[in-house]
Design an enzyme around this catalytic site. Structure first.
Site: not given
Ligand SMILES: Cc1cc2nc3c(=O)[nH]c(=O)nc-3n(C[C@H](O)[C@H](O)[C@H](O)COP(=O)(O)O)c2cc1C
Length: 307
Positions: A71-72, A127, A160, A187
């Protein structure tokens, strides 16, 4: 061999820390850089401190695949700047991921990030479990936001992208037309798990965003589709756990990649991926990883099935 260029940025490594993973503390960011990253993306920073959703807010549903609805949660722009400013100078490329509730707040935060010395801003309009997703599902709103920011800051703007849309290419083209310097794909994918014993969604918020191994093929397809039409660079993101996952993104058309969920296995995974990439490039006589960019598009795919 691993140097890459995205817009004005020259990075020593194509591996970038994805937003939301270890991206609030300055010292952790430095550790990620030391491990072999070329840049670090901050946690998405908004106008005010925000606690986010209650626990459980992240759950591993199969090995290497998670659903989260954080939730950011973030310290807010003022506190984030304080944390960074009180420490040494930023001596690595810091990409500031930002979100706001209006175009004006996005612009104010972006301006502060530029003053702070950030190398680029990444707009979180995607998000899947927070309000900002409403911008990233509409081409007109995406265009308008990027256009407004373009007039306010001179550092590169990355957008993004939200995979939970009918046509990701439409949104990306709107961002490009408005002056974005790169897009990040993708994302998390909107998802939910329900506990059969309690008969309730597992996450406190109900639904969340899927990340990690399960989304890797989805992200590859999005990057492949985007590469066909975009002129600006694409930063691939989703389910990278080893060097082969990185190569796949490059072959699909990415100019660089972000790594998130895999960091749950420790920061050293970046060092391992980096070293394995170097070995692969050497063994296969490539002088630069960029030589692999988009090569999968040279293969003529079959458009009409045989009868
Ligand atoms: C716990 C968690 C928190 C995340 N928070 C953000 C965020 O604050 N802002 C955002 O743009 N993406 C956020 N993401 C998305 C990641 O940056 C990424 O786009 C997504 O997890 C896919 O990549 P991955 O499979 O390598 O994790 C979050 C992902 C996870 C797992």
């Amino acid at each position: 061999m691993l140097n890459i260029k995205i817009s004005k940025l020259t990075l020593q490594s194509p591996l970038i820390l994805a937003s939301g993973i270890l991206g609030v503390s300055f010292h952790t960011m430095k550790r990620v850089m030391k491990a072999g990253a070329g840049a670090v993306t901050s946690k998405s920073i908004g106008p005010q401190p925000r606690k986010g959703y209650k626990n459980p807010s992240i759950v591993e549903i199969s090995p290497g695949t998670f659903i989260n609805s954080v939730g950011l949660a973030n310290p807010g722009i003022e506190q984030f700047c304080e944390e960074i400013q009180t420490l040494e100078k930023i001596d690595f490329p810091l990409i500031a991921s930002i979100f706001g509730d209006t175009e004006d707040t996005y612009c104010q935060i972006a301006t502060k990030m530029e003053e702070l010395g950030c190398a680029a801003v990444e707009l979180n309009i995607s998000c899947p479990h927070a309000e900002v997703s409403s911008i990233g599902i509409r081409a007109d709103l995406t265009y308008s936001l990027v256009k407004a920011l373009r007039g306010d800051i001179s550092i590169p703007i990355f957008v993004k992208l939200n995979p939970n849309v009918t046509d990701i290419v439409d949104i990306a083209l709107a961002a490009e037309k408005a002056g974005a310097d790169a897009v990040v794909a993708i994302n998390t994918v909107a998802a939910m798990q329900i506990d059969i014993n309690t008969k309730r969604p597992v996450l406190s918020h109900g639904s969340g965003g899927l990340s990690g191994k399960a989304i890797h093929p989805i992200a590859i397809k999005k990057v492949y589709d985007l590469y066909k039409v975009l002129k600006i660079p694409i930063i691939g993101c989703g389910g990278i756990f080893d060097y082969k996952d990185v190569l796949e993104f490059f072959l699909a058309g990415a100019s660089s990649v972000q790594i998130g969920t895999a960091l749950s296995q420790g920061i050293d995974i970046i060092t391992k991926i980096r070293n394995d990439l170097l070995i692969y490039l050497k063994e296969n006589n490539y002088t630069s990883i960029t030589e692999l960019k988009g090569l999968a598009h040279e293969y003529q795919t079959q458009e009409v099935p045989d009868y």
